[in-house]
Write a protein that holds these residues in place. Structure first.
Motif, PDB file in Angstrom:
ATOM      1  N   VAL A  77       0.806  -1.226   0.000  1.00  0.00           N
ATOM      2  CA  VAL A  77       0.000   0.000   0.000  1.00  0.00           C
ATOM      3  C   VAL A  77       0.837   1.273   0.000  1.00  0.00           C
ATOM      4  O   VAL A  77       0.278   2.366  -0.113  1.00  0.00           O
ATOM      5  CB  VAL A  77      -0.992   0.031   1.188  1.00  0.00           C
ATOM      6  N   GLU A  78       2.168   1.157   0.123  1.00  0.00           N
ATOM      7  CA  GLU A  78       3.000   2.364   0.114  1.00  0.00           C
ATOM      8  C   GLU A  78       4.410   2.021  -0.359  1.00  0.00           C
ATOM      9  O   GLU A  78       4.995   1.016   0.083  1.00  0.00           O
ATOM     10  CB  GLU A  78       3.058   2.988   1.507  1.00  0.00           C
ATOM     11  N   ALA A 100       4.985   0.119   3.232  1.00  0.00           N
ATOM     12  CA  ALA A 100       3.877  -0.371   4.052  1.00  0.00           C
ATOM     13  C   ALA A 100       3.081  -1.434   3.315  1.00  0.00           C
ATOM     14  O   ALA A 100       2.956  -1.396   2.091  1.00  0.00           O
ATOM     15  CB  ALA A 100       2.954   0.783   4.452  1.00  0.00           C
ATOM     16  N   LEU A 101       2.542  -2.354   4.103  1.00  0.00           N
ATOM     17  CA  LEU A 101       1.641  -3.387   3.610  1.00  0.00           C
ATOM     18  C   LEU A 101       0.343  -3.341   4.396  1.00  0.00           C
ATOM     19  O   LEU A 101       0.325  -2.958   5.571  1.00  0.00           O
ATOM     20  CB  LEU A 101       2.227  -4.792   3.820  1.00  0.00           C
ATOM     21  N   GLU A 102      -0.725  -3.755   3.755  1.00  0.00           N
ATOM     22  CA  GLU A 102      -1.955  -4.081   4.470  1.00  0.00           C
ATOM     23  C   GLU A 102      -1.846  -5.553   4.835  1.00  0.00           C
ATOM     24  O   GLU A 102      -1.842  -6.416   3.948  1.00  0.00           O
ATOM     25  CB  GLU A 102      -3.174  -3.844   3.584  1.00  0.00           C
ATOM     26  N   GLY A 134       5.359   1.061   7.828  1.00  0.00           N
ATOM     27  CA  GLY A 134       6.684   1.659   7.876  1.00  0.00           C
ATOM     28  C   GLY A 134       7.689   0.628   7.428  1.00  0.00           C
ATOM     29  O   GLY A 134       7.491  -0.578   7.659  1.00  0.00           O
ATOM     30  N   PRO A 135       8.771   1.030   6.767  1.00  0.00           N
ATOM     31  CA  PRO A 135       9.709   0.049   6.210  1.00  0.00           C
ATOM     32  C   PRO A 135      10.373  -0.842   7.248  1.00  0.00           C
ATOM     33  O   PRO A 135      10.590  -2.033   6.998  1.00  0.00           O
ATOM     34  CB  PRO A 135      10.726   0.910   5.461  1.00  0.00           C
ATOM     35  N   LEU A 142      -1.100   3.059   5.819  1.00  0.00           N
ATOM     36  CA  LEU A 142       0.051   3.851   5.399  1.00  0.00           C
ATOM     37  C   LEU A 142       0.936   4.173   6.581  1.00  0.00           C
ATOM     38  O   LEU A 142       0.471   4.291   7.725  1.00  0.00           O
ATOM     39  CB  LEU A 142      -0.412   5.159   4.749  1.00  0.00           C
ATOM     40  N   SER A 143       2.220   4.368   6.317  1.00  0.00           N
ATOM     41  CA  SER A 143       3.144   4.753   7.401  1.00  0.00           C
ATOM     42  C   SER A 143       2.911   6.193   7.825  1.00  0.00           C
ATOM     43  O   SER A 143       3.158   6.545   8.975  1.00  0.00           O
ATOM     44  CB  SER A 143       4.590   4.581   6.945  1.00  0.00           C
TER      45      SER A 143
END
Length: 196
Positions: free
Chosen positions: A48-49, A106-108, A131-132, A192-193
């Motif tokens: 997602v990011e 970021a992932l969901e 966040g990474p 999202l982060s």
């Protein structure tokens, strides 16, 4: 501050989901990865990011040339580039053209949430992969994953069925080349982060 939304491109719709997908400009790849499914040994979710980094980009690890640390960035596309951030967090990137990569920010979370919770030590879904560094910890990413092909184990990567609504804006957590709007995210995602 205004944000652009990249328009769906003909290129996106005719892409082959193979090495050629990544053998392109990292900015295009970063946008096109939003909505892709990604897992490491079965643990993962929906991307997602992302953030794009280019070879002539002062914020990129490749800006000063190849080193032992960033060697994977100069390798073939469709491979991983993993680095340790501030001596604390392993961060995952997808290599594109030589010297360029996309940071997975970021992932969901979707698969093996209990495993992620145990690794992260948190229970709230939004905090698992936003966040990474959190992505790296939740997916158990480390130096062993650096340079591996994205098309094989332990990775599973599947394309999004269509271009999803995007937000874009300035990258975060950097002090150079801050003016480039090369961060992309799934519009209005709670995972999202950082909000756009």
């Amino acid at each position: 501050m205004s944000y652009i939304q990249p328009a769906p491109t003909e290129e996106f719709h005719r892409l082959q989901w193979d090495n050629s997908f990544f053998a392109r400009d990292a900015i295009a790849v970063a946008a096109d990865l939003i909505g892709a499914e990604f897992a490491v040994s079965g643990v993962g979710g929906i991307i997602v990011e992302t953030e794009a980094y280019l070879p002539d980009d002062a914020a990129s690890h490749s800006f000063a040339g190849a080193t032992n640390r960033n060697r994977s960035m100069f390798g073939p596309p469709a491979h991983s580039y993993v680095y340790l951030s501030y001596g604390l967090h392993w961060c995952l990137n997808f290599v594109c053209l030589p010297g360029s990569a996309v940071l997975i920010r970021a992932l969901e979370p979707r698969w093996e949430l209990e495993t992620m919770r145990a690794r992260r030590g948190v229970s709230q879904g939004r905090l698992l992969c936003s966040g990474p560094g959190r992505v790296g910890q939740a997916l158990a990413i480390g130096k062993a994953e650096d340079g591996l092909p994205l098309g094989g184990e332990p990775f599973r990567l599947s394309p999004p069925a269509k271009r999803l609504p995007l937000s874009s804006g300035f990258r975060v957590g950097i002090s150079k080349a801050v003016e480039h709007p090369w961060r992309f995210g799934l519009k209005n995602s709670p995972f999202l982060s950082r909000k756009f």
